[in-house]
Design a protein around this motif. Sequence first.
Motif, PDB file in Angstrom:
ATOM      1  N   THR A 106       3.620   4.409  18.293  1.00 38.98           N
ATOM      2  CA  THR A 106       3.111   3.555  17.720  1.00 38.98           C
ATOM      3  C   THR A 106       3.916   2.242  17.765  1.00 38.98           C
ATOM      4  O   THR A 106       3.579   1.324  17.865  1.00 38.98           O
ATOM      5  N   ILE A 107       5.366   2.722  17.652  1.00 39.98           N
ATOM      6  CA  ILE A 107       6.461   1.672  17.962  1.00 39.98           C
ATOM      7  C   ILE A 107       6.276   1.106  19.443  1.00 39.98           C
ATOM      8  O   ILE A 107       6.447  -0.255  19.634  1.00 39.98           O
ATOM      9  N   ILE A 132      12.749   5.349  22.396  1.00 37.93           N
ATOM     10  CA  ILE A 132      12.120   6.040  21.262  1.00 37.93           C
ATOM     11  C   ILE A 132      10.779   6.760  22.071  1.00 37.93           C
ATOM     12  O   ILE A 132      10.859   7.984  21.713  1.00 37.93           O
ATOM     13  N   PHE A 133      10.358   6.197  23.193  1.00 36.26           N
ATOM     14  CA  PHE A 133       9.121   6.758  23.753  1.00 36.26           C
ATOM     15  C   PHE A 133       9.959   8.176  24.525  1.00 36.26           C
ATOM     16  O   PHE A 133       9.225   9.296  24.656  1.00 36.26           O
ATOM     17  N   ALA A 134      10.874   8.088  25.257  1.00 39.05           N
ATOM     18  CA  ALA A 134      11.974   9.217  25.665  1.00 39.05           C
ATOM     19  C   ALA A 134      12.090  10.235  24.742  1.00 39.05           C
ATOM     20  O   ALA A 134      11.858  11.394  25.395  1.00 39.05           O
ATOM     21  N   GLY A 135      12.511   9.831  23.588  1.00 36.69           N
ATOM     22  CA  GLY A 135      12.774  10.961  22.734  1.00 36.69           C
ATOM     23  C   GLY A 135      11.467  11.636  22.135  1.00 36.69           C
ATOM     24  O   GLY A 135      11.520  12.872  22.110  1.00 36.69           O
ATOM     25  N   ALA A 163      -1.981   6.139  17.997  1.00 37.37           N
ATOM     26  CA  ALA A 163      -0.719   5.127  17.907  1.00 37.37           C
ATOM     27  C   ALA A 163      -1.297   3.845  18.181  1.00 37.37           C
ATOM     28  O   ALA A 163      -0.526   2.949  17.704  1.00 37.37           O
ATOM     29  N   PHE A 164      -2.373   3.420  18.902  1.00 32.68           N
ATOM     30  CA  PHE A 164      -2.772   2.329  19.174  1.00 32.68           C
ATOM     31  C   PHE A 164      -3.827   1.714  18.230  1.00 32.68           C
ATOM     32  O   PHE A 164      -3.942   0.615  17.932  1.00 32.68           O
ATOM     33  N   ALA A 165      -4.650   2.890  17.667  1.00 33.63           N
ATOM     34  CA  ALA A 165      -5.689   2.496  16.892  1.00 33.63           C
ATOM     35  C   ALA A 165      -5.155   2.036  15.277  1.00 33.63           C
ATOM     36  O   ALA A 165      -5.755   0.929  14.663  1.00 33.63           O
ATOM     37  N   CYS A 263       8.313  -0.195  13.018  1.00 32.43           N
ATOM     38  CA  CYS A 263       9.347   0.526  13.717  1.00 32.43           C
ATOM     39  C   CYS A 263      10.186   1.529  12.601  1.00 32.43           C
ATOM     40  O   CYS A 263      10.610   2.655  12.944  1.00 32.43           O
ATOM     41  N   THR A 264      10.135   1.167  11.234  1.00 31.59           N
ATOM     42  CA  THR A 264      10.920   1.864  10.255  1.00 31.59           C
ATOM     43  C   THR A 264       9.952   3.355  10.101  1.00 31.59           C
ATOM     44  O   THR A 264      10.501   4.098   9.299  1.00 31.59           O
ATOM     45  N   GLN A 265       8.855   3.473  10.531  1.00 32.44           N
ATOM     46  CA  GLN A 265       8.124   4.553  10.308  1.00 32.44           C
ATOM     47  C   GLN A 265       8.642   5.866  11.377  1.00 32.44           C
ATOM     48  O   GLN A 265       8.155   6.943  11.380  1.00 32.44           O
ATOM     49  N   SER A 266       9.593   5.467  11.978  1.00 28.85           N
ATOM     50  CA  SER A 266      10.502   6.572  12.802  1.00 28.85           C
ATOM     51  C   SER A 266      11.092   7.693  11.844  1.00 28.85           C
ATOM     52  O   SER A 266      11.265   8.788  12.181  1.00 28.85           O
ATOM     53  N   MET A 267      11.250   7.105  10.738  1.00 25.66           N
ATOM     54  CA  MET A 267      11.593   8.222   9.588  1.00 25.66           C
ATOM     55  C   MET A 267      10.951   9.136   9.242  1.00 25.66           C
ATOM     56  O   MET A 267      11.338  10.097   8.706  1.00 25.66           O
ATOM     57  N   GLU A 268       9.758   9.036   9.480  1.00 28.70           N
ATOM     58  CA  GLU A 268       8.744  10.069   9.194  1.00 28.70           C
ATOM     59  C   GLU A 268       9.087  11.281   9.837  1.00 28.70           C
ATOM     60  O   GLU A 268       8.731  12.598   9.446  1.00 28.70           O
TER      61      GLU A 268
END
Length: 310
Positions: A106-107, A132-135, A163-165, A263-268
Motif C-alpha cells: 500500500t506504500i 519496500i516492495f522488494a522486501g 493495497a490500492f482499495a 508509510c508508518t503502517q510498515s510496523m504492522e
Amino acid sequence: MQIILTGILAALFFSTTFVLNRAMSLDGGHWVWSASLRYFWMLGFLFTGLGLFRKKMLVRSIQIYFRHFTFWTIAGGVGFGVFYALITFSASYTPGWVVAATWQTTILATPLVLLGFGKKIPLRAMLLTLIIFAGVLLVNIESMEDSSLNAVLLGAIPVFIAAFAYPFGNQLVWEARNGGSRIIPALEDPVMDDPFCRVLLLTLGSMPLWAGVILFTRPALPQTGQIINTALVALFSGVAATSLFLYARHKARNAAELAAADCTQSMEVIFSLAGEVILLHGALPGMLGWIGIGLTMLGLVLYIRVQNVR
C-alpha cells in the motif's frame, strides 16, 4: 513527527487484524464472517459511543450519510469493504505476518493513488517505495517453501488489490473534506473533523457491500469464538486503529505528509510477527523472510528521512 508516532500506534492496533484473522482461519471460520462481523461490531460500538457522548454528532453523521449516500457507498464500499474482504480472504492461505508484509505494498500504491487524484509526489520518495516492495517479494518467495504456488498467489494477489482499495477510499474522504471536486462533494462540516464520525460514515458506506457478499456466498453461521474474535478486531483495529490512522492522515497538510502517514503502517509486519509467534506459536521466518522484513523497515526509515529533508 506527531503524524509518524500516531501512525505507528495505529499500526500496533492494526496488527491484531492479521493475527486474529489467521487464528479464525485456522479454527475453520469462514472468511466472509471474519470480514463482515468486524464491521457489524464496529457499527454497534460507534453508535453506542457516539450516542452516549456525542449524540448531536451521531445525528449529524447519519444526516450526512443519507444526503451523500452514493459517495459514502463508494468510499466505504471500496476503502473498507473491498479492502477488508480481500485481506481476510488471503488469511485462509498464508500466515498473518506474511499478509501484513504483503500489505505494505500500500506504500507503493498510495503514491499512485495520489497521482491519480492529481497530487504531486517526490520522485525520490516513489523510488524508495521500491525497496519496500522488494522486501515484500522476498517474504512471499520464502512462503512458497511451505505452500504451493497457488496458495501463495491466493494469499498475495488479493492483498495487492486491497493495497490500492484502502488509500483510494481514504483519499476520497480527504478530498471531500478539503473542498471536493467536480465529481466529489465538498463536505466541510464539523463531523468531518472527528475521526470517529469519519469511521462511522465509512462503516455505514460498507454495509451494502457486506450484505451483497453474504447473500452471494451464503456461509454457514459463525461459531462463538469467531464472533468474539471479530469483536476484538472491531474494537482494536476497526475503532481504535482506524481512528488513530485517520487522525494522523487528516493532520497531513500536503501529499508528502499523506504518504508518510501511510508509510508508518510498515510496523504492522513486526507487530504481527510477534503476535503470531507468541499467541499462535507460529514459526519464525527464515533468512529470506528476515531480509524481506529488513528491507521493508529500511524503506520506511529512508522514506521518512526523505520527507523530513524536504
